[in-house]
Design a protein around this motif. Structure first.
Motif, PDB file in Angstrom:
ATOM      1  N   HIS A 131      33.929  57.090  43.052  1.00 11.88           N
ATOM      2  CA  HIS A 131      34.322  55.824  43.656  1.00 11.88           C
ATOM      3  C   HIS A 131      33.331  54.727  43.304  1.00 11.88           C
ATOM      4  O   HIS A 131      32.122  54.889  43.450  1.00 11.88           O
ATOM      5  N   LEU A 132      33.837  53.582  42.836  1.00 14.06           N
ATOM      6  CA  LEU A 132      32.999  52.446  42.474  1.00 14.06           C
ATOM      7  C   LEU A 132      33.061  51.340  43.525  1.00 14.06           C
ATOM      8  O   LEU A 132      32.040  50.834  43.958  1.00 14.06           O
ATOM      9  N   SER A 133      34.275  50.959  43.920  1.00 11.74           N
ATOM     10  CA  SER A 133      34.400  49.874  44.893  1.00 11.74           C
ATOM     11  C   SER A 133      35.832  49.773  45.398  1.00 11.74           C
ATOM     12  O   SER A 133      36.764  50.287  44.782  1.00 11.74           O
ATOM     13  N   ASP A 134      35.966  49.095  46.540  1.00 12.58           N
ATOM     14  CA  ASP A 134      37.265  48.675  47.054  1.00 12.58           C
ATOM     15  C   ASP A 134      37.284  47.152  47.004  1.00 12.58           C
ATOM     16  O   ASP A 134      36.278  46.508  47.293  1.00 12.58           O
ATOM     17  N   THR A 135      38.412  46.590  46.633  1.00 15.58           N
ATOM     18  CA  THR A 135      38.522  45.137  46.529  1.00 15.58           C
ATOM     19  C   THR A 135      39.211  44.597  47.769  1.00 15.58           C
ATOM     20  O   THR A 135      40.306  45.041  48.126  1.00 15.58           O
ATOM     21  N   ILE A 136      38.561  43.644  48.428  1.00 11.27           N
ATOM     22  CA  ILE A 136      39.104  43.035  49.635  1.00 11.27           C
ATOM     23  C   ILE A 136      39.525  41.607  49.306  1.00 11.27           C
ATOM     24  O   ILE A 136      38.735  40.809  48.798  1.00 11.27           O
ATOM     25  N   PHE A 137      40.781  41.295  49.577  1.00  8.33           N
ATOM     26  CA  PHE A 137      41.299  39.953  49.339  1.00  8.33           C
ATOM     27  C   PHE A 137      41.490  39.264  50.686  1.00  8.33           C
ATOM     28  O   PHE A 137      42.031  39.839  51.622  1.00  8.33           O
ATOM     29  N   THR A 138      41.054  38.019  50.787  1.00  5.71           N
ATOM     30  CA  THR A 138      41.143  37.266  52.037  1.00  5.71           C
ATOM     31  C   THR A 138      41.846  35.939  51.786  1.00  5.71           C
ATOM     32  O   THR A 138      42.380  35.696  50.698  1.00  5.71           O
ATOM     33  N   GLU A 139      41.846  35.073  52.781  1.00  5.29           N
ATOM     34  CA  GLU A 139      42.454  33.752  52.585  1.00  5.29           C
ATOM     35  C   GLU A 139      41.734  32.960  51.503  1.00  5.29           C
ATOM     36  O   GLU A 139      42.284  32.041  50.921  1.00  5.29           O
ATOM     37  N   GLN A 140      40.478  33.338  51.188  1.00  2.00           N
ATOM     38  CA  GLN A 140      39.752  32.625  50.133  1.00  2.00           C
ATOM     39  C   GLN A 140      40.341  32.904  48.754  1.00  2.00           C
ATOM     40  O   GLN A 140      39.987  32.247  47.787  1.00  2.00           O
TER      41      GLN A 140
END
Length: 212
Positions: A131-140
């Protein structure tokens, strides 16, 4: 053999090797990453997909395989570097192999759950499933329409309490396409917020998915 035929042969060999790489990654994936399906089920899905592609009536044959939640999962798309499956009536899962440098690549996955509004989780793994990373998407992550002022855009995004993102990879390139769902927008302001519901394409920069 002419130079043209030699190039065609090399190109075909490369595609075959890439196709095998996708299947190798799919079959080698740790069960814990997708508890719906064990290694045997994943292999059975590929075999069924191959049989289906050679049949005249694909819809009747591609009935899927039983998953661990007593449902049925179906592999519906398989290319040289991408696969997509329907886990059940309310969830899909995608895997994309993205070349980084030389013969190296990362594995990107997107798990999408279709509730009242679809929401996806995008994760990155090394070629051996570390596992390298999880991508979190927000209102930005929202796109500002060209005709909208920066002040108006800031005002609207500040007024959002929650944005969910539906994320899908392209079978044809390394793009990740995002579609937003704006939640808890006041009913009398929905028209103002419609302009923010724009799809967004991201490209992998070697570490994360970034906007063009």
């Amino acid at each position: 053999m002419s130079r043209y035929l030699a190039l065609v042969a090399v190109f075909s060999l490369c595609l075959s090797m890439q196709g095998q790489r996708v299947l190798e990654c799919w079959k080698a994936m740790p069960d814990a990453l997708l508890p719906y399906l064990d290694a045997g089920s994943r292999t059975a899905m590929v075999e069924q997909y191959d049989i289906t592609q050679k049949a005249d009536n694909k819809a009747e044959l591609n009935t899927g395989v039983a998953n661990r939640l007593r449902g049925t999962s179906t592999l519906d798309t398989l290319t040289t570097n991408y696969l997509r499956l329907r886990l059940n009536e309310r969830a899909t899962w995608e895997m994309k192999l993205i070349a980084t440098d030389g013969d190296n690549f990362v594995i990107a996955t997107s798990m999408t759950v279709f509730g009242d509004s679809p929401e996806s989780k995008v994760s990155l793994f090394s070629s051996d499933w570390k596992h390298l990373s999880d991508t979190i998407f927000t209102e930005q992550t929202l796109v500002k329409p060209e005709e909208m002022s920066s002040e108006e855009f800031q005002k609207l995004t500040d007024g959002l309490s929650l944005v969910l993102w539906e994320a899908h990879f392209s079978p044809d390139n390394d793009d990740l396409t995002l579609s937003p769902s704006l939640l808890f927008v006041p009913s009398d302001e929905k028209e103002r917020y419609k302009a923010l519901k724009m799809q967004k394409s991201l490209k992998f920069d070697g570490n994360i998915f970034n906007q063009y």
